[in-house]
Write a protein that holds these residues in place. Sequence first.
Motif, PDB file in Angstrom:
ATOM      1  N   ASN A   1       0.898  -1.070  -0.126  1.00 47.16           N
ATOM      2  CA  ASN A   1       0.091  -0.042  -0.100  1.00 47.16           C
ATOM      3  C   ASN A   1       0.889   1.357   0.024  1.00 47.16           C
ATOM      4  O   ASN A   1       1.463   1.604   0.969  1.00 47.16           O
ATOM      5  N   ASN A   2       1.145   1.552  -1.130  1.00 45.42           N
ATOM      6  CA  ASN A   2       2.264   2.800  -1.175  1.00 45.42           C
ATOM      7  C   ASN A   2       1.468   4.283  -0.986  1.00 45.42           C
ATOM      8  O   ASN A   2       2.242   5.151  -0.625  1.00 45.42           O
ATOM      9  N   ALA A   3       0.324   4.230  -0.978  1.00 45.36           N
ATOM     10  CA  ALA A   3      -0.429   5.414  -0.695  1.00 45.36           C
ATOM     11  C   ALA A   3      -0.681   5.675   0.719  1.00 45.36           C
ATOM     12  O   ALA A   3      -1.150   6.793   1.281  1.00 45.36           O
ATOM     13  N   GLY A   4      -0.493   4.702   1.590  1.00 40.21           N
ATOM     14  CA  GLY A   4      -0.563   5.155   3.101  1.00 40.21           C
ATOM     15  C   GLY A   4      -2.136   4.794   3.651  1.00 40.21           C
ATOM     16  O   GLY A   4      -2.911   4.488   2.999  1.00 40.21           O
ATOM     17  N   VAL A   5      -2.173   6.052   4.457  1.00 40.64           N
ATOM     18  CA  VAL A   5      -3.618   6.272   4.745  1.00 40.64           C
ATOM     19  C   VAL A   5      -4.483   7.383   4.116  1.00 40.64           C
ATOM     20  O   VAL A   5      -5.458   7.874   4.577  1.00 40.64           O
ATOM     21  N   ILE A   6      -3.452   8.006   3.337  1.00 36.62           N
ATOM     22  CA  ILE A   6      -4.189   9.159   2.544  1.00 36.62           C
ATOM     23  C   ILE A   6      -5.412   8.861   1.781  1.00 36.62           C
ATOM     24  O   ILE A   6      -6.464   9.557   1.668  1.00 36.62           O
ATOM     25  N   PRO A   7      -5.542   7.755   1.214  1.00 40.94           N
ATOM     26  CA  PRO A   7      -6.807   7.423   0.541  1.00 40.94           C
ATOM     27  C   PRO A   7      -8.066   7.273   1.260  1.00 40.94           C
ATOM     28  O   PRO A   7      -9.200   7.952   1.002  1.00 40.94           O
ATOM     29  N   VAL A   8      -7.913   6.761   2.479  1.00 41.65           N
ATOM     30  CA  VAL A   8      -8.929   6.712   3.550  1.00 41.65           C
ATOM     31  C   VAL A   8      -9.590   7.895   3.917  1.00 41.65           C
ATOM     32  O   VAL A   8     -10.693   8.645   3.909  1.00 41.65           O
ATOM     33  N   ILE A   9      -8.624   8.923   4.093  1.00 38.75           N
ATOM     34  CA  ILE A   9      -8.587  10.300   4.573  1.00 38.75           C
ATOM     35  C   ILE A   9      -9.347  11.141   3.443  1.00 38.75           C
ATOM     36  O   ILE A   9     -10.334  11.893   3.636  1.00 38.75           O
ATOM     37  N   PHE A  10      -8.925  10.943   2.511  1.00 39.36           N
ATOM     38  CA  PHE A  10      -9.366  11.961   1.207  1.00 39.36           C
ATOM     39  C   PHE A  10     -11.033  11.372   0.836  1.00 39.36           C
ATOM     40  O   PHE A  10     -11.919  12.259   0.732  1.00 39.36           O
ATOM     41  N   ALA A  11     -11.261   9.997   0.886  1.00 40.90           N
ATOM     42  CA  ALA A  11     -12.349   9.653   0.808  1.00 40.90           C
ATOM     43  C   ALA A  11     -13.508  10.112   1.685  1.00 40.90           C
ATOM     44  O   ALA A  11     -14.559  10.297   1.395  1.00 40.90           O
ATOM     45  N   SER A  12     -13.136  10.289   2.961  1.00 40.26           N
ATOM     46  CA  SER A  12     -13.915  10.611   4.120  1.00 40.26           C
ATOM     47  C   SER A  12     -14.205  12.032   3.782  1.00 40.26           C
ATOM     48  O   SER A  12     -15.360  12.325   4.164  1.00 40.26           O
ATOM     49  N   ALA A  13     -13.346  12.921   3.369  1.00 41.01           N
ATOM     50  CA  ALA A  13     -13.536  14.292   3.423  1.00 41.01           C
ATOM     51  C   ALA A  13     -14.218  14.498   2.054  1.00 41.01           C
ATOM     52  O   ALA A  13     -15.130  15.531   2.159  1.00 41.01           O
ATOM     53  N   ILE A  14     -14.014  13.602   0.822  1.00 40.16           N
ATOM     54  CA  ILE A  14     -14.885  13.992  -0.199  1.00 40.16           C
ATOM     55  C   ILE A  14     -16.437  13.428   0.354  1.00 40.16           C
ATOM     56  O   ILE A  14     -17.314  14.328  -0.186  1.00 40.16           O
ATOM     57  N   ILE A  15     -16.648  12.724   0.949  1.00 40.91           N
ATOM     58  CA  ILE A  15     -17.945  12.231   1.267  1.00 40.91           C
ATOM     59  C   ILE A  15     -18.677  13.274   2.300  1.00 40.91           C
ATOM     60  O   ILE A  15     -19.762  13.591   2.310  1.00 40.91           O
ATOM     61  N   SER A  16     -17.737  13.742   3.113  1.00 42.66           N
ATOM     62  CA  SER A  16     -18.188  14.745   4.333  1.00 42.66           C
ATOM     63  C   SER A  16     -18.960  16.024   3.767  1.00 42.66           C
ATOM     64  O   SER A  16     -19.751  16.650   4.364  1.00 42.66           O
ATOM     65  N   THR A  17     -18.173  16.511   2.516  1.00 40.58           N
ATOM     66  CA  THR A  17     -18.730  17.654   1.883  1.00 40.58           C
ATOM     67  C   THR A  17     -20.005  17.723   1.574  1.00 40.58           C
ATOM     68  O   THR A  17     -20.611  18.665   1.934  1.00 40.58           O
ATOM     69  N   PRO A  18     -20.647  16.708   0.738  1.00 39.22           N
ATOM     70  CA  PRO A  18     -22.133  17.038   0.497  1.00 39.22           C
ATOM     71  C   PRO A  18     -22.865  16.682   1.639  1.00 39.22           C
ATOM     72  O   PRO A  18     -24.010  17.479   1.964  1.00 39.22           O
ATOM     73  N   ILE A  19     -22.492  16.104   2.849  1.00 45.18           N
ATOM     74  CA  ILE A  19     -23.090  15.604   3.727  1.00 45.18           C
ATOM     75  C   ILE A  19     -23.180  17.045   4.709  1.00 45.18           C
ATOM     76  O   ILE A  19     -24.254  17.380   5.420  1.00 45.18           O
ATOM     77  N   THR A  20     -22.080  17.892   4.749  1.00 41.93           N
ATOM     78  CA  THR A  20     -22.041  19.000   5.560  1.00 41.93           C
ATOM     79  C   THR A  20     -23.382  19.980   4.979  1.00 41.93           C
ATOM     80  O   THR A  20     -23.831  20.606   5.602  1.00 41.93           O
ATOM     81  N   ILE A  21     -23.013  20.087   3.620  1.00 38.01           N
ATOM     82  CA  ILE A  21     -24.139  20.848   2.999  1.00 38.01           C
ATOM     83  C   ILE A  21     -25.522  20.434   3.185  1.00 38.01           C
ATOM     84  O   ILE A  21     -26.498  21.470   3.402  1.00 38.01           O
ATOM     85  N   ALA A  22     -25.750  19.180   3.269  1.00 43.88           N
ATOM     86  CA  ALA A  22     -27.152  18.692   3.500  1.00 43.88           C
ATOM     87  C   ALA A  22     -27.642  18.965   4.988  1.00 43.88           C
ATOM     88  O   ALA A  22     -28.778  19.163   5.108  1.00 43.88           O
ATOM     89  N   GLN A  23     -26.632  19.208   5.883  1.00 41.72           N
ATOM     90  CA  GLN A  23     -27.034  19.690   7.210  1.00 41.72           C
ATOM     91  C   GLN A  23     -27.522  21.018   7.036  1.00 41.72           C
ATOM     92  O   GLN A  23     -28.470  21.457   8.116  1.00 41.72           O
TER      93      GLN A  23
END
Length: 496
Positions: free
Chosen positions: A311-333
């Motif tokens: 896993n050459n990318a480390g933990v960055i993909p998980v953080i990026f995926a969480s941040a991308i999903i959190s943006t529309p959820i934030t707007i929805a709130q």
Amino acid sequence: MSKLIKARRDKELATNKKRHSKKVKNDFDKSNFFVKNKDLILRIVFTFFVLVIIRAGMYLTVPGVTIDQKAMSDAQGMDFFQLMSTLGGGSIGKFSILALGVSPYITASIIVQLLSTDVIPVLTNWAKSGERGRKKLDRLTKVLMIPFAIMQAEATVFTLANMKSADGKSVINLAWETAGSQVGMAPAAFYYVLIPLIMLAGSYLMLWIADQITVRGVGNGISIIIFLGIITTFPNNFKSSFQYWIPSMHESAGILFSGIIKFVIYVVVFLLVIFFVVLMNEAERKIPIQQTGSGLVKTEDYTPYLPLKLNNAGVIPVIFASAIISTPITIAQIVRAGSPNSGFVKFCDNVLSFGSWWGIAIYAVLTIAFTFLYAQVQINPEKIAENFKKSGTFIPGIKPGKDTSKFLAGTINRLSIIGSLFLAIIAVLPYIISKITGLPSQFAIGGTGLIICISVAIQTIQQLKGRVIQQSFIDKKKQKFGDKQVMEQERESHIW
């Protein structure tokens, strides 16, 4: 006679060298670890001191607000607050001035990194222009985090202000509302203007502290802060999990025994997940390399190699995926407060929510996609092939240049298939367990938080080991330089 003089001179040289080596050892190579690695110890102490300050700040509630803790604990089960708690440092439960943490900066950095990959030429040039360009991108990221921080703060206030517990109590209340005074324009301004500004300032404070940990501490300041916020929730999660399986110690013997067995299985599986995450994080493919003119190395022990992690990318993909999903959820709130039945809110609840299979699948796909993308960014095959060609290094059986670049790119993609699938499975595991067993997702095994904690812990340990090795190398150089000086002085003093 000349032999006797020579023997005496050699004996004196050996004695002086031994005496000086002892002195150098006392000066530079003390057996006491704390004296040898004074700078490292100071960095560790500084990091712990800063983390204690952060933990104290997480208990400082936004001024003028009272919280109903029972209602807040119910609110923390929402996807929006789970994501914010993971990326923000875990202080959302106390509505702290540091509640946003470094989450806005992470979201802004994702946008900047994506735009700098041949999307906006100016940003691409900055990304390729070394340290100066990196500083410009960092300044742009810190400016871009302002709208994201305000948006997340507004969403938090809108959500908590309009949320009520099962017994009808509001999650947060103004202090003067609870005192029974009249409510006018001041509370609205306080809710939606002053609190977001306070939380924005808290986010910048956390970012500044993260920079201090990177420069003066053990490094990886942002990752350390996220690690702190996640790791502090583990004891409470274990306690809540125990209470979920064993609601009361006064239950019947059969129910009590069954609950204890389930909790023990839960702990064992949790430890197994940690073991496999560490194993996959440390697994690597060793590509043998050779130097032009050095000859082929026959023994495997001394064969040089290029290490490529699974896993050459480390933990960055998980953080990026969480941040991308959190943006529309934030707007929805924010939209939910004015129009709770709008199509966008329903889309976020039914499709992007981790409580639906669609949301789990999208999260897994984003994690896999970011793993492939960031692995190629983290390890640039073209640059490695170019450096190999300049230094006369080659991979046996592969032509230098484009063939080497294609071989490395294909190898990284094949490794990323296994690494990304494993990363996605661990990331969505708590939500799958929650849907199957009914266990709340924040108490389930695996998840983004666990991956981040393990990756950050491994990276920090590797950095500390690197500093110890570097200090040892410096001490050996000093000792060697001192020995040379003594021998030269002895030669000059024995010229007869």
